[in-house]
Motif scaffolding. Structure first.
Motif, short mmCIF file in Angstrom:
data_model
loop_
_atom_site.label_atom_id
_atom_site.label_comp_id
_atom_site.label_asym_id
_atom_site.label_seq_id
_atom_site.Cartn_x
_atom_site.Cartn_y
_atom_site.Cartn_z
N UNK A 426 -8.92 -7.89 8.34
CA UNK A 426 -8.57 -6.28 7.97
C UNK A 426 -9.71 -5.61 8.77
N UNK A 428 -11.10 -2.95 7.55
CA UNK A 428 -12.23 -2.43 6.87
C UNK A 428 -11.95 -3.19 5.01
N UNK A 433 -10.99 3.52 6.56
CA UNK A 433 -10.99 4.01 7.90
C UNK A 433 -11.64 5.14 8.18
N UNK A 441 -6.92 1.25 13.76
CA UNK A 441 -5.86 1.40 12.94
C UNK A 441 -4.67 1.07 13.91
N UNK A 453 3.19 5.45 7.42
CA UNK A 453 2.20 5.91 6.51
C UNK A 453 1.92 7.17 6.76
N UNK B 140 -8.91 -2.00 2.51
CA UNK B 140 -8.63 -0.66 2.37
C UNK B 140 -8.20 0.11 3.70
N UNK B 141 -7.50 -0.75 4.68
CA UNK B 141 -6.90 -0.04 5.72
C UNK B 141 -5.58 0.68 5.47
N UNK B 142 -5.43 1.90 5.75
CA UNK B 142 -4.04 2.49 5.51
C UNK B 142 -3.65 2.59 4.12
N UNK B 143 -2.91 3.21 3.50
CA UNK B 143 -2.44 3.50 2.34
C UNK B 143 -1.85 2.01 1.69
N UNK B 144 -2.08 1.98 0.34
CA UNK B 144 -1.86 0.52 -0.30
C UNK B 144 -0.31 0.45 -0.62
#
Lengths: 499, 346
Positions: A426, A428, A433, A441, A453, B140-144
């Motif tokens: 990933x 991060x 981000x 992303x 999202x 922690x990329x994007x919402x979980x």
């Protein structure tokens, strides 16, 4: 650089001018609670990602929850974006303001409201510093477990926004694992309680969704954190290796052996040498890599595990294995690791800290590739890893005064993150981000995922006013970035510079 | 066997006609929620472990994979699912466990199911395959959105595959029973939890306090010596998690009240608790008054585990329910995935 908001690829951005902001917001705030002068706003123009700078339209400093609600209601009515800010130590530009927005500082929410020793919880305001919680409960034999390296300064509200980790999260978990409930104010000023005093809550797990949402879904005004009993003892092993890949293999063997270290850190040659010069930690400067493995718990168990892990490290090819003899030496071993970032100042005028996570088994390959990418970009890299959870912090060394160096550093950073995605990781692990990785992303997520999202955000914030231009990219941004990049790891020549 | 194409087709067809689906894994958790009216879509055939590397401490498997299969594979490598998902029958699946989000007796000491979900591949209500999270712990990329699937009962997406963090088995584990009344036992457990002791379970069956210790040999042995008590078989913990323990298996209605362990429960709730006092199990006759308000008054929430089928979960605050509806519409715009399973109209 990404510190310029670009209407074309970031979406429309409402601006109403300072006079209207002042007229609307000043009556809602305590005296001195609204700042619009350039001198007054300059401290808020950047966060821990200091290369990005931009002034907001106004800075609001509320002191009570009703004031936060009023500011959010007013900004909703005006259609003005709001960027929430804690201590401003974040490393991805998550609290970076843009011209015309209202920067909502939670710094005055700095009180620990209640400590319940029996329940092992603390109810705190979002501006309370991470370390202040552990300090306040130390005499009860308790601590707040997540320990990001900025813990002296960073705030718990920011920790929730970023789902902050730390050196000890391998054993004790991330922020989301150490909080019980949140009070959140929505963009239209509604006060919500998510999670509960107990260990679960009815309905969707909105507390978990809110954690790590980087200020895009709501503003946290209170946190109920879980406290953990301090372990009886902690001891640390320093293992040296002549080969970085052998060190990476040793990490996998420790994890497979059923040991759960409290921390398992790795530094490569350039990083450990700079750290040693900076902190005199006692690291062997001729090593190609070192591992620091901390074990904590009941004394006899720790003694047994120290012996077992030491033996395992020797068999895994460590050239030297040393156990810190006492607490002073243990602190010294860690001082080197904790000083690794500032130590980079000895190697180059500037460094750019990258934050990707990879499956541990990909570590040897990724290390080799990072070296190749760094050469292709003509820049040096020192590597510091939270090895136990595969979280890499390559530190790119550059000189912002040299023409093109900053851009090269940014391009190399992006290439390393895309490499992390390519091996199944990933972009991060813990820094978020923010603004910094908004383009990457587009590499990690498909268009449909990114749309999801946006849909989740719209459920909380239909007008898109909370921290716009961060964390989830617009379709237009991905289309523009995608014109240069092939999606999902199919990069034909990842070693080539693309700018 | 990978049935992604067939499942995708089924969801897309339902989306096109706006006909609700009733998602079913092993069918063992059917009681845990409101009845769903819709065409049954079985996920049980979408099964198999996709990836498991013990040194990565991660397992990825399809939703229809049986929990028993996963636990057996982990056991071979001295690993486990630390949240101890309850199995209300041998057919219990991974997807069902995640969708219901239930955690077993180890929850207060090791964390909830939600804490161990690292990634999820789902079909949203349009039949699009979406992948959130991944196979790494720090991400922690994007919402979980992957954590959001835990406990959402399929209403935000049909779970295809899940990646879970797994945990090394403790080197030593033993069970002890103590002749202490419920309140004395609860206060004793609260005191014990202020110390870094290797406790991994604490429940009271109405007659006795049961403790489980897990960890290194020295810590477990010295704690057992200090605490005393009668050694007993570890099976008692499996029966508790799966609700087959006699203290839970009788009575018309079975309420589960979750609240802070430090709150004192009303006496008429009876003496039975788990989660170190954080969950009260209350057995009642069918015509007894409901416990929603009583639970809320104590800062907790109630679930009607056994009894009526109309209202199962604690009513939500209106603003929170509205937010739930907007989230549901975001992921499932036609409302075809298990509609009404958690709440009426959701």
């Amino acid at each position: 650089m990404l510190d310029t908001f670009d209407d074309r690829v970031d979406g429309p951005f409402g601006q109403v001018g300072t006079a209207l902001l002042r007229r609307t917001l000043e009556p809602l705030l305590p005296p001195g609670g609204l700042v619009t002068s350039i001198e007054g706003m300059t401290p808020y123009e950047t966060d821990g990602l200091a290369a990005y700078r931009s002034l907001p339209g106004a800075v609001a400093l509320p002191e009570t929850v009703p004031q936060v609600q009023a500011v959010l209601r007013a900004c909703s009515a005006l259609g003005v974006p709001v960027v929430a800010r804690g201590a401003g130590t974040g490393l991805s530009g998550g609290a970076l303001p843009f011209p015309g927005c209202v920067l909502l500082s939670l710094s005055r929410f700095n009180r620990i409201l209640e400590i319940d020793a029996q329940a092992r919880t603390a109810r705190v305001q979002p501006g309370v510093r991470n370390l202040a919680i552990s300090e306040a409960v130390a005499d009860l034999g308790l601590f707040y477990a997540p320990d990001p390296s900025s813990q002296l300064a960073c705030s718990i509200g920011g920790n929730v926004a970023e789902n902050a980790g730390g050196v000890h999260c391998l054993k004790y978990g991330l922020t989301v694992h150490n909080i019980l409930s949140l009070e959140v104010i929505t963009v239209d000023g509604e006060r919500l309680r998510l999670g509960s005093e107990g260990l679960d809550a009815p309905g969707y797990d909105l507390m978990a969704l809110m954690t790590g949402s980087e200020g895009l879904l709501g503003v946290v005004t209170e946190v109920l954190v879980k406290l953990t009993p301090l372990p009886e003892v902690a001891r640390v092993i320093l293992a040296s290796f002549d080969d970085v890949e052998v060190a990476a293999g040793a990490v996998a063997q420790i994890m497979a052996a059923g040991v759960v270290p409290a921390g398992l850190e790795m530094m490569d040659g350039p990083a450990l040498r700079a750290a040693e010069d900076f902190a005199q930690a006692g690291y062997p400067k001729s090593a190609a890599a070192i591992l620091l493995c901390e074990l904590d718990g009941e004394e006899a168990d720790v003694t047994e595990e120290i012996a077992r892990v030491s033996d395992l490290l020797k068999r895994a090819g460590a050239s030297e294995v040393r156990v810190a003899r006492d607490e002073a030496e243990r602190k010294r071993f860690w001082a080197g690791r904790k000083g690794a970032f500032p130590a980079m100042g000895r190697l180059a005028p500037d460094y750019y800290c990258i934050d990707g996570t990879i499956p541990r088994r990909a570590l040897p390959r990724v290390l080799t590739e990072i070296g190749r990418l760094a050469d292709a970009h003509g820049l040096g890299v020192a590597n510091v890893f939270h090895a136990g959870d595969g979280n890499l912090h390559p530190l790119i060394l550059y000189n912002s005064e040299l023409e093109g160096d900053s851009e090269r550093a940014e391009a190399l950073g992006g290439a390393i993150l895309e490499l992390c995605v390519e091996v199944g990781g990933t972009i991060t692990g813990e820094h978020g981000v923010g603004r910094e990785k908004i383009n990457q992303m587009c590499v990690q997520f498909t268009r449909a995922e990114n749309d999801a999202f946006h849909a989740l955000k719209a459920a909380f914030d239909p007008g898109g006013l909370l921290n716009p231009g961060k964390t989830i990219p617009t379709l237009a941004r991905c289309a523009e970035y995608g014109a240069m990049h092939v999606h999902k790891g199919a990069l034909p020549h990842p070693q080539l510079e693309r700018f | 066997m990978d049935q992604t194409p067939a499942l995708t087709e089924a969801v897309q067809a339902a989306a096109a006609t706006h006909r609700p689906l009733r998602l079913v894994g092993g069918g063992t958790h059917e009681f845990y929620g409101r009845p769903v009216e819709g065409k049954t879509l079985s996920i049980a055939g979408h099964k198999g472990i996709i990836d498991y590397d013990p040194s990565e401490l991660v397992i990825t498997a399809r939703a229809g994979t049986r929990l028993s299969e996963i636990e057996a594979v982990l056991m071979e490598n001295q690993q486990m699912l630390a949240f101890e998902p309850p199995k209300f029958g041998p057919a219990a699946t991974l997807g069902g466990a995640v969708a219901t989000g239930l955690s077993g007796p180890r929850r207060p000491f090791a964390g909830a199911l939600r804490d161990f979900v690292l990634g999820a591949r789902i079909l949203d209500g349009r039949g699009q395959a979406l992948h959130f999270g991944g196979t790494v712990f720090k991400n922690v990329a994007g919402f979980d959105a992957f954590r959001l699937m835990a406990g959402a009962q399929g209403g935000l997406g049909l779970i295809l595959d899940i990646s879970l963090r797994v945990t090394p088995r403790p080197r030593l584990e033993l069970a002890l029973a103590f002749d202490l009344d419920s309140e004395t036992a609860r206060l004793k457990v609260i005191d014990l939890m202020r110390r870094p002791l290797p406790v991994s379970g604490a429940f009271h069956d109405g007659a006795q306090l049961h403790l489980r210790l897990s960890g290194g040999d020295a810590a477990v042995s010295s704690t057992a010596r200090e605490l005393g008590g009668e050694p007993e078989h570890l099976d008692v913990w499996g029966n508790l998690g799966n609700l087959t323990h006699p203290a839970l298996s009788e009575g018309d209605c079975l309420w589960r009240i979750s609240m802070a362990q430090t709150r004192t429960a009303p006496e008429d709730w009876g003496p039975v608790w788990d989660w170190a006092g954080g969950v009260r199990w209350v057995r009642q006759a069918a015509d007894a008054p409901d416990l929603w308000d009583a639970a809320a008054d104590l800062g907790g929430h109630a679930t009607l585990f056994r009894g009526s089928r109309d209202k199962v979960f604690q009513p939500l605050a209106p603003a929170v329910l509205d937010l739930h509806k907007r989230l549901k519409a975001a992921m499932d715009p036609h409302g075809i995935l298990n509609p009404g399973r958690l709440y009426e109209g959701l």
